[in-house]
Design a protein around this motif. Structure first.
Motif, PDB file in Angstrom:
ATOM      1  N   ILE A  67       0.839  -1.195   0.000  1.00  0.00           N
ATOM      2  CA  ILE A  67       0.000   0.000   0.000  1.00  0.00           C
ATOM      3  C   ILE A  67       0.878   1.250   0.000  1.00  0.00           C
ATOM      4  O   ILE A  67       0.598   2.212  -0.711  1.00  0.00           O
ATOM      5  N   SER A  68       1.949   1.222   0.757  1.00  0.00           N
ATOM      6  CA  SER A  68       2.872   2.362   0.782  1.00  0.00           C
ATOM      7  C   SER A  68       3.522   2.558  -0.576  1.00  0.00           C
ATOM      8  O   SER A  68       3.677   3.687  -1.040  1.00  0.00           O
ATOM      9  N   TRP A  69       3.926   1.459  -1.228  1.00  0.00           N
ATOM     10  CA  TRP A  69       4.536   1.568  -2.556  1.00  0.00           C
ATOM     11  C   TRP A  69       3.566   2.195  -3.536  1.00  0.00           C
ATOM     12  O   TRP A  69       3.938   3.062  -4.331  1.00  0.00           O
ATOM     13  N   ILE A  70       2.302   1.757  -3.498  1.00  0.00           N
ATOM     14  CA  ILE A  70       1.294   2.307  -4.403  1.00  0.00           C
ATOM     15  C   ILE A  70       1.060   3.785  -4.112  1.00  0.00           C
ATOM     16  O   ILE A  70       0.969   4.596  -5.034  1.00  0.00           O
ATOM     17  N   LEU A  71       0.986   4.133  -2.838  1.00  0.00           N
ATOM     18  CA  LEU A  71       0.778   5.525  -2.460  1.00  0.00           C
ATOM     19  C   LEU A  71       1.943   6.401  -2.906  1.00  0.00           C
ATOM     20  O   LEU A  71       1.748   7.476  -3.473  1.00  0.00           O
ATOM     21  N   VAL A  72       3.163   5.931  -2.688  1.00  0.00           N
ATOM     22  CA  VAL A  72       4.350   6.677  -3.140  1.00  0.00           C
ATOM     23  C   VAL A  72       4.323   6.805  -4.660  1.00  0.00           C
ATOM     24  O   VAL A  72       4.593   7.876  -5.206  1.00  0.00           O
ATOM     25  N   GLY A  73       3.974   5.728  -5.368  1.00  0.00           N
ATOM     26  CA  GLY A  73       3.907   5.769  -6.826  1.00  0.00           C
ATOM     27  C   GLY A  73       2.881   6.765  -7.335  1.00  0.00           C
ATOM     28  O   GLY A  73       3.145   7.513  -8.268  1.00  0.00           O
ATOM     29  N   LEU A  74       1.706   6.782  -6.706  1.00  0.00           N
ATOM     30  CA  LEU A  74       0.667   7.732  -7.110  1.00  0.00           C
ATOM     31  C   LEU A  74       1.111   9.171  -6.898  1.00  0.00           C
ATOM     32  O   LEU A  74       0.969  10.023  -7.782  1.00  0.00           O
ATOM     33  N   ILE A  75       1.653   9.440  -5.718  1.00  0.00           N
ATOM     34  CA  ILE A  75       2.086  10.808  -5.403  1.00  0.00           C
ATOM     35  C   ILE A  75       3.230  11.232  -6.316  1.00  0.00           C
ATOM     36  O   ILE A  75       3.217  12.331  -6.875  1.00  0.00           O
ATOM     37  N   GLY A 109      -2.908  10.384 -16.758  1.00  0.00           N
ATOM     38  CA  GLY A 109      -4.061   9.775 -16.116  1.00  0.00           C
ATOM     39  C   GLY A 109      -3.653   9.034 -14.854  1.00  0.00           C
ATOM     40  O   GLY A 109      -2.464   8.866 -14.562  1.00  0.00           O
ATOM     41  N   LEU A 110      -4.615   8.578 -14.101  1.00  0.00           N
ATOM     42  CA  LEU A 110      -4.342   7.936 -12.816  1.00  0.00           C
ATOM     43  C   LEU A 110      -3.494   6.679 -12.973  1.00  0.00           C
ATOM     44  O   LEU A 110      -2.475   6.520 -12.301  1.00  0.00           O
ATOM     45  N   ALA A 111      -3.888   5.781 -13.871  1.00  0.00           N
ATOM     46  CA  ALA A 111      -3.136   4.534 -14.056  1.00  0.00           C
ATOM     47  C   ALA A 111      -1.739   4.811 -14.608  1.00  0.00           C
ATOM     48  O   ALA A 111      -0.752   4.219 -14.149  1.00  0.00           O
ATOM     49  N   GLY A 112      -1.651   5.713 -15.574  1.00  0.00           N
ATOM     50  CA  GLY A 112      -0.346   6.051 -16.144  1.00  0.00           C
ATOM     51  C   GLY A 112       0.581   6.681 -15.130  1.00  0.00           C
ATOM     52  O   GLY A 112       1.765   6.366 -15.081  1.00  0.00           O
ATOM     53  N   ASN A 113       0.023   7.564 -14.288  1.00  0.00           N
ATOM     54  CA  ASN A 113       0.836   8.193 -13.250  1.00  0.00           C
ATOM     55  C   ASN A 113       1.303   7.173 -12.216  1.00  0.00           C
ATOM     56  O   ASN A 113       2.426   7.248 -11.726  1.00  0.00           O
ATOM     57  N   LEU A 114       0.438   6.213 -11.873  1.00  0.00           N
ATOM     58  CA  LEU A 114       0.821   5.174 -10.917  1.00  0.00           C
ATOM     59  C   LEU A 114       1.972   4.348 -11.465  1.00  0.00           C
ATOM     60  O   LEU A 114       2.989   4.140 -10.793  1.00  0.00           O
ATOM     61  N   ILE A 115       1.838   3.902 -12.701  1.00  0.00           N
ATOM     62  CA  ILE A 115       2.897   3.099 -13.321  1.00  0.00           C
ATOM     63  C   ILE A 115       4.173   3.912 -13.439  1.00  0.00           C
ATOM     64  O   ILE A 115       5.268   3.427 -13.125  1.00  0.00           O
ATOM     65  N   LEU A 116       4.040   5.148 -13.882  1.00  0.00           N
ATOM     66  CA  LEU A 116       5.201   6.026 -14.012  1.00  0.00           C
ATOM     67  C   LEU A 116       5.881   6.242 -12.664  1.00  0.00           C
ATOM     68  O   LEU A 116       7.108   6.214 -12.560  1.00  0.00           O
ATOM     69  N   GLY A 117       5.092   6.447 -11.625  1.00  0.00           N
ATOM     70  CA  GLY A 117       5.653   6.652 -10.294  1.00  0.00           C
ATOM     71  C   GLY A 117       6.345   5.415  -9.746  1.00  0.00           C
ATOM     72  O   GLY A 117       7.414   5.501  -9.142  1.00  0.00           O
ATOM     73  N   LEU A 118       5.756   4.238  -9.970  1.00  0.00           N
ATOM     74  CA  LEU A 118       6.375   3.006  -9.486  1.00  0.00           C
ATOM     75  C   LEU A 118       7.682   2.706 -10.215  1.00  0.00           C
ATOM     76  O   LEU A 118       8.692   2.363  -9.594  1.00  0.00           O
ATOM     77  N   ILE A 119       7.673   2.854 -11.533  1.00  0.00           N
ATOM     78  CA  ILE A 119       8.905   2.648 -12.299  1.00  0.00           C
ATOM     79  C   ILE A 119       9.917   3.737 -11.957  1.00  0.00           C
ATOM     80  O   ILE A 119      11.116   3.478 -11.818  1.00  0.00           O
TER      81      ILE A 119
END
Length: 86
Positions: free
Chosen positions: A9-17, A31-41
């Motif tokens: 959950i923390s990883w996802i939150l950090v990725g989103l932010i 977009g939300l999904a693109g930003n999440l993926i971009l943030g995680l990578i």
């Protein structure tokens, strides 16, 4: 490495932010999904780059967001550079 219950959950939150911040900094939202993926990578890219520079340690949640955001911005700039070359 062990995962704690809040770890993913923390990883996802950090990725989103981080993805959202990178989108705002570069004026390039995916977009939300693109930003999440971009943030995680971006978190992996940022961690790798900071590791190469010898900057390691436990900076906590805020430090993770900063590193992931820097990695995400680098990814955005790299993708824009590669697309402009075509």
């Amino acid at each position: 490495m062990t995962l704690q219950p809040g770890g993913i959950i923390s990883w996802i939150l950090v990725g989103l932010i981080a993805g959202w911040l990178a989108g705002k900094l570069t004026k390039n939202s995916r977009g939300l999904a693109g930003n999440l993926i971009l943030g995680l990578i971006g978190a992996f890219v940022g961690g790798f780059i900071f590791g190469l520079l010898g900057i390691q340690g436990n900076a906590g949640f805020l430090g993770s967001i900063v590193v992931a955001t820097i990695g995400s911005v680098i990814l955005i700039w790299l993708s824009q550079f590669l697309v402009s070359k075509r």
